[in-house]
Design a protein around this motif. Structure first.
Motif, PDB file in Angstrom:
ATOM      1  N   THR A 128       0.834  -1.217   0.000  1.00  0.00           N
ATOM      2  CA  THR A 128       0.000   0.000   0.000  1.00  0.00           C
ATOM      3  C   THR A 128       0.863   1.260   0.000  1.00  0.00           C
ATOM      4  O   THR A 128       0.660   2.172  -0.806  1.00  0.00           O
ATOM      5  CB  THR A 128      -0.940   0.016   1.233  1.00  0.00           C
ATOM      6  OG1 THR A 128      -1.558  -1.257   1.360  1.00  0.00           O
ATOM      7  CG2 THR A 128      -1.998   1.085   1.093  1.00  0.00           C
ATOM      8  N   LEU A 157     -10.521  -3.979   1.131  1.00  0.00           N
ATOM      9  CA  LEU A 157      -9.201  -3.496   0.713  1.00  0.00           C
ATOM     10  C   LEU A 157      -9.252  -2.055   0.244  1.00  0.00           C
ATOM     11  O   LEU A 157      -8.356  -1.259   0.539  1.00  0.00           O
ATOM     12  CB  LEU A 157      -8.648  -4.379  -0.408  1.00  0.00           C
ATOM     13  CG  LEU A 157      -7.881  -5.587   0.091  1.00  0.00           C
ATOM     14  CD1 LEU A 157      -7.630  -6.556  -1.050  1.00  0.00           C
ATOM     15  CD2 LEU A 157      -6.562  -5.130   0.709  1.00  0.00           C
ATOM     16  N   ASP A 187      -4.244  -2.585  -7.779  1.00  0.00           N
ATOM     17  CA  ASP A 187      -3.764  -3.277  -6.584  1.00  0.00           C
ATOM     18  C   ASP A 187      -4.338  -4.690  -6.580  1.00  0.00           C
ATOM     19  O   ASP A 187      -5.485  -4.900  -6.947  1.00  0.00           O
ATOM     20  CB  ASP A 187      -4.197  -2.514  -5.330  1.00  0.00           C
ATOM     21  CG  ASP A 187      -3.516  -3.057  -4.069  1.00  0.00           C
ATOM     22  OD1 ASP A 187      -2.432  -3.679  -4.197  1.00  0.00           O
ATOM     23  OD2 ASP A 187      -4.057  -2.847  -2.976  1.00  0.00           O
ATOM     24  N   GLU A 188      -3.531  -5.645  -6.162  1.00  0.00           N
ATOM     25  CA  GLU A 188      -3.961  -7.046  -6.141  1.00  0.00           C
ATOM     26  C   GLU A 188      -4.532  -7.443  -7.494  1.00  0.00           C
ATOM     27  O   GLU A 188      -5.643  -7.977  -7.592  1.00  0.00           O
ATOM     28  CB  GLU A 188      -4.991  -7.262  -5.023  1.00  0.00           C
ATOM     29  CG  GLU A 188      -4.474  -6.770  -3.678  1.00  0.00           C
ATOM     30  CD  GLU A 188      -4.481  -7.850  -2.615  1.00  0.00           C
ATOM     31  OE1 GLU A 188      -4.694  -9.020  -2.953  1.00  0.00           O
ATOM     32  OE2 GLU A 188      -4.235  -7.496  -1.450  1.00  0.00           O
TER      33      GLU A 188
END
Ligand code: ADP
Ligand code: MG
Length: 246
Positions: A76, A114, A185-186
């Motif tokens: 992050t 998230l 992200d991810e």
């Protein structure tokens, strides 16, 4: 060399270890002077994690960057610092298009949880330099989020799950035409969850890849994620932490 030793010890692999490979940032004070860095305390951690150390020099220099590292490795902050730096180093341009919220950065997350965590983390950094961040996710009524967006017609950063963001794009509540910084992200999880088309539509609503910076973070590196990188990033540097066969 000293750099090679550091990389080896921290199990960091950088896709191009040429003469031009950049020195890892092993202390927060090594982040180049900037608006964000001048804010003390900028972070409360002692040292950057390996993914932060190795990816920041590239991401902070404007390079498209892929970070491959397991859960809990500090991804992050790895993308939040370059994102806030990029936005704070450029003057806000005049917004156009009346009713839409024009974001300058977009961070796409696979789940509401998230997205909320990321929003909390990046808001903290963003607020240090006078930038705002809005979080958008599904499973709740849209009206509340529409009100929030209207109040933040100049929202600098949007953190969102793919489905809800796509909805707001199609109704023109949100515009990504001013985006200079995009983060997936991810990425592996998002593709597992069937968000490929949504992600492509979201990135397709941003300026072309040559005119924005794109970062991608993932725990694994399957063909589907590689395909996304090939289609939507420009000559990305790939930073892998730990087991490279993942
Ligand atoms: P990931 O996205 O890789 O799963 P996170 O970014 O959620 O990991 O970070 C995991 C935890 O580590 C969080 O609690 C975060 O606050 C903490 N963290 C991030 N960077 C550092 C650091 N440099 N030093 C110590 N802890 C950190
Ligand atoms: Mg994460």
């Amino acid at each position: 060399s000293e750099i090679q030793d550091f990389l080896k010890k921290a199990e960091i692999h950088i896709s191009e270890l040429s003469a031009s490979s950049l020195r890892p940032i092993t202390h927060f004070s090594q982040i180049p002077p900037s608006k964000l860095m001048s804010k003390k305390p900028f972070v409360t951690f002692n040292t950057p994690t390996p993914i932060q150390s190795a990816s920041w020099p590239y991401a902070l220099s404007g390079r498209d960057t892929i970070g491959i590292a397991e859960t809990g490795s500090g991804k992050t902050l790895a993308f939040s610092v370059p994102c806030v730096e990029a936005l704070s180093s450029v003057k806000k341009s005049k917004r156009f298009g009346g009713h839409s919220t024009h974001a300058r950065a977009v961070i796409v997350s696979p789940t509401r949880e998230l997205a909320m965590q990321t929003h909390a983390a990046i808001s903290e950094l963003a607020s240090l330099v006078g930038l705002s961040a809005v979080c958008l996710y599904g499973g709740v009524n849209k009206d509340e989020q529409r009100v929030l967006l209207r109040k933040n017609s100049g929202a600098d950063i949007i953190v969102a799950t793919p489905g809800r963001l796509k909805d707001f794009l199609s109704e023109e509540t949100v515009s990504l035409s001013e985006v200079m910084f995009a983060v997936l992200d991810e990425a592996d999880r998002m593709l597992d969850k069937g968000f490929e088309d949504d992600i492509k539509q979201i990135l397709g609503s941003c300026p072309p890849r040559e005119k924005r910076q794109t970062l991608m973070f993932t725990a694994t590196w399957p063909m589907s994620v590689r395909g996304l990188a090939e289609g939507y990033m420009v000559d990305p540097v790939k930073v892998t932490i730990g087991n490279r066969t993942r």
